[in-house]
Design an enzyme around this catalytic site. Structure first.
Site, PDB file in Angstrom:
ATOM      1  N   ASP A  99       0.770  -1.097  -0.064  1.00  0.00           N
ATOM      2  CA  ASP A  99      -0.048  -0.107  -0.007  1.00  0.00           C
ATOM      3  C   ASP A  99       0.823   1.213  -0.026  1.00  0.00           C
ATOM      4  OD1 ASP A  99      -2.475   1.710   0.606  1.00  0.00           O
ATOM      5  OD2 ASP A  99      -3.251  -0.169   1.021  1.00  0.00           O
TER       6      ASP A  99
ATOM      7  N   HIS B 147      -3.941   6.081   2.698  1.00  0.00           N
ATOM      8  CA  HIS B 147      -4.655   4.922   2.323  1.00  0.00           C
ATOM      9  C   HIS B 147      -4.153   3.710   3.023  1.00  0.00           C
ATOM     10  CE1 HIS B 147      -5.718   1.876  -0.722  1.00  0.00           C
ATOM     11  NE2 HIS B 147      -6.488   2.637  -1.010  1.00  0.00           N
TER      12      HIS B 147
ATOM     13  N   SER C  20     -10.874  -0.735  -2.396  1.00  0.00           N
ATOM     14  CA  SER C  20      -9.687  -0.617  -1.528  1.00  0.00           C
ATOM     15  C   SER C  20     -10.090  -0.969  -0.052  1.00  0.00           C
ATOM     16  CB  SER C  20      -8.888   0.701  -1.596  1.00  0.00           C
ATOM     17  OG  SER C  20      -8.333   0.779  -2.766  1.00  0.00           O
TER      18      SER C  20
END
Length: 574
Positions: free
Chosen positions: A140, A205, A531
């Site tokens: 990620d 994220h 995601s």
């Protein structure tokens, strides 16, 4: 004999992508050669890669200069800068499975685990110990180790099987007994990137996905008081290993393959990947190759299905050995009440963290606030940039037809807020820079517009967002659909998991909107997308593995896809 995927990944980790370069300019390619033979020395593998390059390029210095990196732990392969004809010749060499150009991919809670029926703690102490030995690897944007979701109080040292490491870098405080590993990969950096070489998360994220999967319970979590509750991951006792492969310019195939090669060797039990890209043949797909080698070592990979729905044939990460996860809802919706000057009350949708303190503001629309003449261009009803006059917007709430950027425009003109009218209901709303909410034009929007046009002195107020219950689950509109293009006979996605407005941990290095002018920072934030779905499925897989450590990736995947009711024995133990 077809070589395994392990070799090809070696090349991927060090190449960089040059878009639209001429035929005589070298571009990064990945050369995939299969699986590394057991007990084979890494120096021997690297020498083989050099000899292949030397035969192809014909010059010793050029061969050394062209090579970016070698993979050689599980994946046999390397990355190098090649001319197209050199790539073609390499593909014809014995032992080479595929040669493909390096590309870039893109990044695709307080309630979700309660909604899924997974209680926060285990009543089975022996299972809790097993869960704490599970290592979840994530590819990620990095991680913010200072988040309360990653506090390691009560944790012992990492499991003995752990062979990974913790890279150093700017703003990175280091690992602990919860976040036991953090590596970063930026092999295709040509020197033009402004990103700091560090495993720290500057995007948010990676921190969000890691906490969704394995964050510890954190009470009173919220985004400025919205959705207040206990935020936790699905396997809160599990350990986290972060592999940073995504930067401001995307996620490179080379980096992804290098991370897979390391994660497999480091000893992770599962891999979660919330990254997507156009579907490719398996031998030309870094995620397919990496997850194949992980599967060979007993490691299941969970991947996001993509955010290009509801268009058909848009699903990504479609290799049959991957657990491909679409996005669905939970039973929570965000609404903002709107009150007009005549006492009318209606509601909009979205996440508005601002409080207008019940104060009424002048209410206008694009037609009344325009500064255009008949010869100018722009949609005044949509409040297009340049169509409104600051003197007509300042201090007012502005009604605009649907778009995603009105809050930026109205804020620049010192507007007090905006109400955005959209044609169809949406299930995904972004945080805005000013007080704002969304309404469906045919349902409430036209009424608001008529009020503005029929009232001498229109006023309105937008209240802070509240959470309400809604029917669930349903598939999110943005979740990519099948059939898949690589092999239409294999159905994808495999499963759905919560992916709408999920609350998770966040980095302190960026605002909650990502805008540099936004001064709102939070330890938690809302995010939507497949995601967010992938780490839910990864955690569910880890939970199954904690009870059945000897199950293969296929068995775990099958259990998740085919289980239709709650297991009483697991419910009693959880």
């Amino acid at each position: 004999m077809i070589p395994s995927f392990a070799s090809a990944f070696m090349c991927l980790a060090t190449a960089y992508c040059v878009q639209g370069s001429p035929e005589n300019e070298r571009k990064p390619y990945i050369v995939y050669m299969g699986e590394v033979a057991e007990h084979r020395a890494r120096l021997s593998i690297m020498d083989e890669h050099h000899q292949l390059l030397l035969r192809t390029v014909g010059d010793e210095d050029m061969a050394r200069e062209s090579k970016i990196c070698s993979y050689g732990k599980s994946i046999n392969g390397f990355a190098a800068r090649l001319l197209p004809d050199e790539a073609k010749r390499l593909a014809e060499e014995d032992g080479v499975a595929s040669v493909f150009e390096n590309t870039r991919r893109k990044l695709l809670t307080t309630r979700s685990w309660d909604f899924l029926g997974l209680p926060p703690t285990s009543n089975n102490s022996s299972n809790a110990i097993v869960e704490s030995n599970i290592i979840l690897g994530l590819l990620d944007t990095g991680i913010w180790p200072g988040s309360p979701s990653f506090n390691d109080k009560g944790y012992g040292p990492p499991p003995a099987k752990w062979k990974g490491k913790c890279d150093k870098g700017a703003n990175f405080t280091g690992c602990n007994n919860k976040v036991i590993g953090a590596r970063y990969y930026h092999l295709d950096n040509d020197g033009s990137s402004t990103d700091e070489p560090t495993p720290v998360d500057t995007d948010g994220h990676g921190t969000h996905t890691a906490s969704t999967a394995a964050g510890i319970p954190v009470k009173d979590s919220s985004v400025y008081g919205i959705a207040k509750g206990t935020a936790r991951g699905g396997v809160p006792s599990a350990r986290i290993a972060m592999y940073k492969v995504c930067w401001s310019d995307g996620c490179s195939d080379m980096d992804i393959l290098a991370a897979f090669d390391d994660a497999i060797a480091d000893g992770v039990d599962l891999i979660s990947l919330s990254i997507g890209g156009n579907s490719k043949e398996y031998f030309n797909d870094s995620v397919a190759i990496g997850s194949f080698h992980a599967m060979r070592k007993g490691i299941l990979t969970s991947c996001a299905a993509g955010n290009d729905g509801p268009t058909l044939a848009t699903v990504e990460n479609v290799a049959p050995w991957i657990l491909t996860v679409g996005a669905s809802s939970i039973d929570r919706q965000f609404t903002s009440t709107i009150k007009l000057g005549d006492g009318t009350i209606t509601s909009g949708y979205g996440i508005n963290t601002f409080s207008m303190k019940n104060k009424m503001y002048p209410f206008t629309n694009g037609a009344h606030a325009t500064n255009l003449t008949g010869n100018d261009y722009g949609n005044i009803s949509a409040c297009d940039s340049g169509t409104l006059g600051k003197n007509k917007v300042k201090g007012k709430i502005v009604y605009c037809l649907g778009d995603s950027s009105q809050d930026h425009t109205i804020r620049m003109l010192d507007g007090a807020g905006t109400i955005v009218a959209i044609d169809e209901p949406s299930d995904n709303y972004l945080l805005t820079l000013i007080p704002a909410t969304y309404v469906v034009r045919s349902k409430n929007g036209d009424k608001l517009d008529r009020y503005i046009n029929s009232t001498r002195n229109p006023h309105a107020v937008i209240y802070k967002t509240k959470t309400v219950h809604m029917a669930a689950p349903f598939v999110a509109s943005f979740s990519s659909r099948g059939p898949q293009l690589t092999n239409p006979n294999i159905l994808k996605p495999d499963i759905t998991a919560p992916g709408l407005n999920v609350l998770g941990a966040y980095t302190e290095l960026t605002s909650i909107t990502g805008e540099s002018t936004d001064r709102r920072y939070s330890a938690f934030n809302f995010m939507s997308g497949t995601s967010m779905s992938s780490p839910h499925a990864s955690a569910a897989a880890a939970y199954v593995k904690s009870f059945h450590p000897d199950w293969s990736p296929a068995a775990i995947k099958s259990a998740l896809m085919t289980t239709g009711k709650t297991s009483k024995s697991h419910q009693a133990n959880r």
